[in-house]
Design an enzyme around this catalytic site. Structure first.
Site, PDB file in Angstrom:
ATOM      1  N   GLU A  19      -2.294  -8.968   3.941  1.00  0.00           N
ATOM      2  CA  GLU A  19      -1.793  -9.496   5.309  1.00  0.00           C
ATOM      3  C   GLU A  19      -3.713  -8.652   5.914  1.00  0.00           C
ATOM      4  OE1 GLU A  19      -1.360  -6.107   4.432  1.00  0.00           O
ATOM      5  OE2 GLU A  19      -2.512  -4.350   6.237  1.00  0.00           O
ATOM      6  N   HIS A  37      -3.657  -4.477  -0.180  1.00  0.00           N
ATOM      7  CA  HIS A  37      -3.579  -5.480   1.636  1.00  0.00           C
ATOM      8  C   HIS A  37      -3.776  -6.668   2.138  1.00  0.00           C
ATOM      9  CE1 HIS A  37      -3.062  -1.380   3.791  1.00  0.00           C
ATOM     10  NE2 HIS A  37      -3.560  -0.807   3.091  1.00  0.00           N
ATOM     11  N   CYS A  56       0.835  -1.473   0.183  1.00  0.00           N
ATOM     12  CA  CYS A  56       0.387   0.133  -0.124  1.00  0.00           C
ATOM     13  C   CYS A  56       0.482   1.081   0.204  1.00  0.00           C
ATOM     14  CB  CYS A  56      -0.612   0.347   0.788  1.00  0.00           C
ATOM     15  SG  CYS A  56      -1.749   1.245   0.493  1.00  0.00           S
TER      16      CYS A  56
END
Ligand code: MN
Length: 251
Positions: A216, A214, A108
């Site tokens: 994660e 993202h 990001c």
């Protein structure tokens, strides 16, 4: 020993206690659950001292880069969360990591740091791409943070394609800025249908991958998004092992 992956945090100002650094636990969890040892890097002047101890670097998401860093004198009304301390720390880490050939995963804001650090620029707001721009900034709520927002088309034969093993990636989207001119040596290897650059890599380096989404936030629900972390850790193990062998040879 498992690979030690340094993760950069956000820097925020608390009214009472001054500057703080914060990081979502999903970043450390993604490294830990994919075989690495995560460590959060406190912003400091001497980035080299940290890099000397690390096997890999993860540039995390967060607020915007100061626009003068890429030559914009105007600040767009939606540009937010600028931290000169964070900017300086991350650009120093990036420079040092590239010099060392250290594996880098940039997420990001991280892909934006990677691009600007190599001389590229940003659209300060994704709306500047013009009419027909996709919704890249979903409301950031727990229920939706793992949900795909758009597809990313992957360039065949790229590192991104190798990591995900698929021609398209269903990705979430929580960014309002996007890459404009590419930094020196970078190759755009993932795009959305509106032409936004969603992934870049640096051919010739062992492992440098930037993604605008993202993973994660997604890997626990959509396991294919564990792949960037698994590949970062694997490359970091090679990097760390190479250093160890050189150390032994030097003795
Ligand atoms: Mn997006």
């Amino acid at each position: 020993m498992s690979a030690l992956i340094g993760i950069t945090p956000s820097v925020r100002v608390d009214e009472k206690f001054g500057e703080q650094f914060t990081l979502a636990l999903t970043y450390t969890g993604a490294i830990h659950s994919n075989g690495g040892t995560p460590i959060v890097l406190p912003p400091q002047d001497n980035a080299s001292a940290l890099l000397d101890r690390l096997d890999g670097l993860l540039l995390s998401g967060g607020g915007d880069i100061r626009p003068t860093r890429y030559g914009d004198q105007q600040v767009h009304p939606t540009t937010y969360g600028i931290s000169d301390r964070r900017d300086a720390f991350e650009f120093a880490l990036l420079r040092g990591a590239l010099e060392r050939g250290m594996p880098i995963l940039a997420i990001c804001r991280g892909i934006q740091v990677l691009n600007v650090g190599l001389g590229g620029s940003l659209w300060q707001d994704v709306s500047q791409l013009g009419p027909g721009t996709l919704a890249h900034r979903e409301p950031l709520e727990f229920a939706t943070r793992a949900a795909p927002a758009h597809d990313v088309m992957v360039v065949e034969g790229s590192l991104l394609g190798k990591v995900y093993g698929a021609p398209t990636i269903a990705a979430n989207s929580f960014h309002h800025q996007v890459l404009k001119d590419l930094g020196t040596g970078l190759l755009a290897t993932g795009h959305t249908a509106d032409g936004a650059i969603e992934a870049v890599e640096l051919p010739g380096y062992p492992f440098v991958l930037g993604v605008q989404w993202h993973p994660e936030m997604m890997y626990e629900v959509h396991p294919e998004h564990a792949a960037p972390f698994r590949h970062l850790v694997a490359a970091a193990e090679v990097y760390g092992g190479r250093d160890a062998r050189q150390g032994i040879a030097a003795d």
